[in-house]
Write an enzyme that holds these catalytic residues in place. Structure first.
Site, PDB file in Angstrom:
ATOM      1  CE  LYS A  22      -1.784   1.661   4.015  1.00 31.08           C
ATOM      2  NZ  LYS A  22      -1.470   3.090   4.210  1.00 31.08           N
ATOM      3  CG  ASN A  23       2.464   2.750   3.554  1.00 34.75           C
ATOM      4  OD1 ASN A  23       1.282   3.025   3.368  1.00 34.75           O
ATOM      5  ND2 ASN A  23       2.991   2.623   4.761  1.00 34.75           N
ATOM      6  CB  CYS A 117      -4.815  11.137  11.754  1.00 35.52           C
ATOM      7  SG  CYS A 117      -3.223  10.480  12.202  1.00 35.52           S
ATOM      8  NE  ARG A 122       0.531  10.097  10.310  1.00 37.51           N
ATOM      9  CZ  ARG A 122       0.123   9.000   9.706  1.00 37.51           C
ATOM     10  NH1 ARG A 122      -1.078   8.552   9.902  1.00 37.51           N
ATOM     11  NH2 ARG A 122       0.919   8.355   8.886  1.00 37.51           N
ATOM     12  CG  ASP A 305       3.079   1.476   9.574  1.00 32.79           C
ATOM     13  OD1 ASP A 305       2.673   2.309  10.404  1.00 32.79           O
ATOM     14  OD2 ASP A 305       3.158   1.713   8.354  1.00 32.79           O
ATOM     15  NE  ARG A 397      -6.956   4.265   5.751  1.00 32.47           N
ATOM     16  CZ  ARG A 397      -6.007   4.753   6.550  1.00 32.47           C
ATOM     17  NH1 ARG A 397      -6.216   4.865   7.832  1.00 32.47           N
ATOM     18  NH2 ARG A 397      -4.850   5.153   6.070  1.00 32.47           N
TER      19      ARG A 397
HETATM   20  C1  UD1 Z   1       4.316   6.940   6.456  1.00 37.03           C
HETATM   21  C2  UD1 Z   1       3.506   5.692   6.227  1.00 37.03           C
HETATM   22  C3  UD1 Z   1       2.895   5.208   7.541  1.00 37.03           C
HETATM   23  C4  UD1 Z   1       3.984   5.030   8.597  1.00 37.03           C
HETATM   24  C5  UD1 Z   1       4.844   6.278   8.711  1.00 37.03           C
HETATM   25  C6  UD1 Z   1       6.050   6.092   9.626  1.00 37.03           C
HETATM   26  C7  UD1 Z   1       2.700   6.054   3.962  1.00 37.03           C
HETATM   27  C8  UD1 Z   1       1.555   6.344   3.068  1.00 37.03           C
HETATM   28  N1  UD1 Z   1       2.452   6.021   5.280  1.00 37.03           N
HETATM   29  O1  UD1 Z   1       3.444   7.943   6.946  1.00 37.03           O
HETATM   30  O2  UD1 Z   1       2.245   3.969   7.301  1.00 37.03           O
HETATM   31  O3  UD1 Z   1       3.384   4.759   9.837  1.00 37.03           O
HETATM   32  O4  UD1 Z   1       5.346   6.661   7.412  1.00 37.03           O
HETATM   33  O5  UD1 Z   1       6.834   5.050   9.171  1.00 37.03           O
HETATM   34  O6  UD1 Z   1       3.791   5.807   3.509  1.00 37.03           O
HETATM   35  N2  UD1 Z   1       6.191  14.785  10.731  1.00 37.03           N
HETATM   36  C9  UD1 Z   1       6.315  16.126  11.000  1.00 37.03           C
HETATM   37  N3  UD1 Z   1       6.256  17.021   9.961  1.00 37.03           N
HETATM   38  C10 UD1 Z   1       6.091  16.614   8.670  1.00 37.03           C
HETATM   39  C11 UD1 Z   1       5.960  15.239   8.396  1.00 37.03           C
HETATM   40  C12 UD1 Z   1       6.019  14.343   9.444  1.00 37.03           C
HETATM   41  O7  UD1 Z   1       6.468  16.524  12.147  1.00 37.03           O
HETATM   42  O8  UD1 Z   1       6.026  17.473   7.778  1.00 37.03           O
HETATM   43  C13 UD1 Z   1       6.243  13.796  11.831  1.00 37.03           C
HETATM   44  C14 UD1 Z   1       4.967  12.987  11.985  1.00 37.03           C
HETATM   45  O9  UD1 Z   1       4.014  13.658  12.757  1.00 37.03           O
HETATM   46  C15 UD1 Z   1       5.474  11.738  12.647  1.00 37.03           C
HETATM   47  C16 UD1 Z   1       6.871  11.562  12.019  1.00 37.03           C
HETATM   48  O10 UD1 Z   1       7.218  12.841  11.513  1.00 37.03           O
HETATM   49  O11 UD1 Z   1       5.590  11.927  14.023  1.00 37.03           O
HETATM   50  C17 UD1 Z   1       6.952  10.563  10.909  1.00 37.03           C
HETATM   51  O12 UD1 Z   1       5.906  10.808   9.975  1.00 37.03           O
HETATM   52  P1  UD1 Z   1       6.004  10.448   8.437  1.00 37.03           P
HETATM   53  O13 UD1 Z   1       7.224   9.626   8.166  1.00 37.03           O
HETATM   54  O14 UD1 Z   1       5.839  11.705   7.654  1.00 37.03           O
HETATM   55  O15 UD1 Z   1       4.719   9.558   8.256  1.00 37.03           O
HETATM   56  P2  UD1 Z   1       3.886   9.471   6.947  1.00 37.03           P
HETATM   57  O16 UD1 Z   1       4.789   9.711   5.786  1.00 37.03           O
HETATM   58  O17 UD1 Z   1       2.647  10.264   7.079  1.00 37.03           O
END
Ligand code: UD1
Length: 417
Positions: A22-23, A117, A122, A305, A397
């Protein structure tokens, strides 16, 4: 609303085919926005998040042809509507992945802010900061990110925090920027390497994907290509944990052990025997599992995850485990549900102390997010009696036909309306 009913206590035996990730599939579908030519993606899993992403891409003017068997052809020759509305982003945060490609190709995008969420705040500040460094003008109005850029330019961007979709968004945007972009403290997840392979097949110039420094030399345009989505390492891990908890022997095909070293190490520590070759993993579990300590961290460390699924395993293991969640602020919501099944868990800040008991008790429980739902399924498989899991739309999902695959392994699991 649909529910899953599980009759626990049976070991798992048999073979399951792992779906496309999925990711990996979500950013790959968004890559279609970067070219006017056709992009063919194979091995796309049949999941609710994929349906949501395809609707979003269609709304934007992308022609989508689904050939069955996971083959999807996307053609974004004419982008007509550069908006990702709140209704879609709130159900699937990964919709933010259209931001980079839209800005790079069409020079404009309007994306709803994802907001909080279930598992934490996030924010998307790193996506925004990176695009601003590449010359985008970004304003937040009425809950939407309004982004404009006549032409993005290369930049050196150091992420403050390791972000998976942030790295993917900026890597996609940089493919069409003028000049070279260097992404430092980039995420190293295998899904990023998969995306880089697809973008390279489309004509992008990317070096270092899979390391924490990614260099992208911008090109003037990208062309069509064909790409096959990598196996889902989280689905793989979920089945392996289920068999370690329930006992038995399972054979997973169309997957790759190299994608989940940290998870396999923990399963071996718990007492499972694991054999693997190029595209399969075999797991045998003949003893009671031992408790394993877990600390989540960015790849290649233990994935957030997989934290919830290992918690169910630790609930019935010998000994006490400390499980620390370092990625998301609020990712221990399954604890309350597992406690309803008699689990012995104490939460201290971002850590859970789990002391194994002989057997979980069946109960009516509620899925709260995607991976928490998977932990409840595993708990149901090892509990005594009948467990009913409500709100399984979370599960749909991210897990393709989970009840069909578990039934094939001998589990007693069915879906009811
Ligand atoms: C992706 C995965 C999700 C997984 C996560 C962490 C997808 C579609 N989803 O989510 O399944 O659980 O990686 O491995 O690939 N953060 C910030 N600012 C930002 C972006 C992120 O502070 O601009 C923080 C987030 O709140 C979180 C951490 O960074 O605490 C990691 O988040 P991130 O790696 O961005 O997760 P996703 O990419 O949303």
């Amino acid at each position: 609303m649909q529910k899953l009913i599980i009759q626990g206590g049976l070991p798992l035996h048999g073979e399951v085919s792992i779906s496309g990730a999925k990711n990996a599939a979500l950013p790959l579908l968004c890559a279609a926005l970067l070219t006017g030519e056709s992009l063919t993606i194979n091995n796309v899993p049949a999941l609710q998040d994929i349906t949501t992403m395809l609707s979003l891409l269609k709304q934007m003017g992308t022609r989508v042809t689904e050939h069955g068997n996971g083959e999807i052809v996307l053609s974004a020759a004419a982008l007509t509507h550069l908006v990702a509305p709140y209704e879609m982003v709130k159900t699937m945060r990964a919709a933010i992945l259209v931001l980079g490609p839209l800005l790079a190709r069409a020079g404009e995008a309007e994306i709803s802010l994802p907001g909080g969420c279930a598992i934490g705040l996030r924010p998307v500040d790193q996506h925004i900061k990176g695009l601003q460094a590449m010359g985008a003008e970004i304003a937040i109005r009425h809950g939407y990110i309004h982004a404009v850029a006549k032409k993005l330019h290369g930049a050196r961007i150091v992420f403050d925090i390791v972000t998976v979709t942030g790295t993917e968004n900026l890597m996609m945007a940089a493919t069409l920027a003028e000049g070279t972009t260097i992404l430092e403290n980039a995420a190293r997840e295998p899904e990023i390497i998969d995306l880089a392979h697809c973008l390279s097949a489309m004509g992008a110039k990317i070096h270092g994907a899979g390391t924490d420094i990614i260099t992208v030399e911008g090109v003037s345009s990208l062309h069509g290509a064909e790409h096959t989505v990598m196996p889902d390492r989280i689905e793989t891990g979920t089945f392996l944990v289920a068999a370690t908890a329930a006992g038995g022997e399972i054979h997973l095909k169309n997957t790759d052990a190299h994608l989940l070293d940290a998870v396999l190490d923990k399963l071996t520590e718990a007492g499972a025997r694991i054999d693997s070759a190029a595209n399969w993993i075999n797991l045998t579990m003949q003893t009671k599992p031992k408790a394993v300590n877990i600390r989540t961290a960015p790849y290649p460390a233990f994935p957030t995850d997989m934290q919830a699924q290992f918690m169910s395993l630790n609930c019935i293991a010998d000994g006490t485990a400390i499980m620390t969640e370092t990625i998301f602020e609020n990712r221990l919501m399954h604890v309350q549900e597992l406690k309803r099944m008699n689990a012995n868990i104490e939460v201290e800040g971002n850590a859970a102390i789990v002391t194994g008991i002989t057997q979980l008790d069946s109960a009516n429980v509620m899925a709260t997010d995607l991976r928490a739902s998977a932990s409840l399924v595993i708990a149901g498989l090892v509990a005594q009696g009948e467990t009913v899991i409500d709100r399984i739309y979370h599960l749909d999902r991210g897990y393709e036909n989970i009840e069909g695959k578990l039934s094939a392994l001998g589990a007693q699991i069915r879906r009811i309306q």
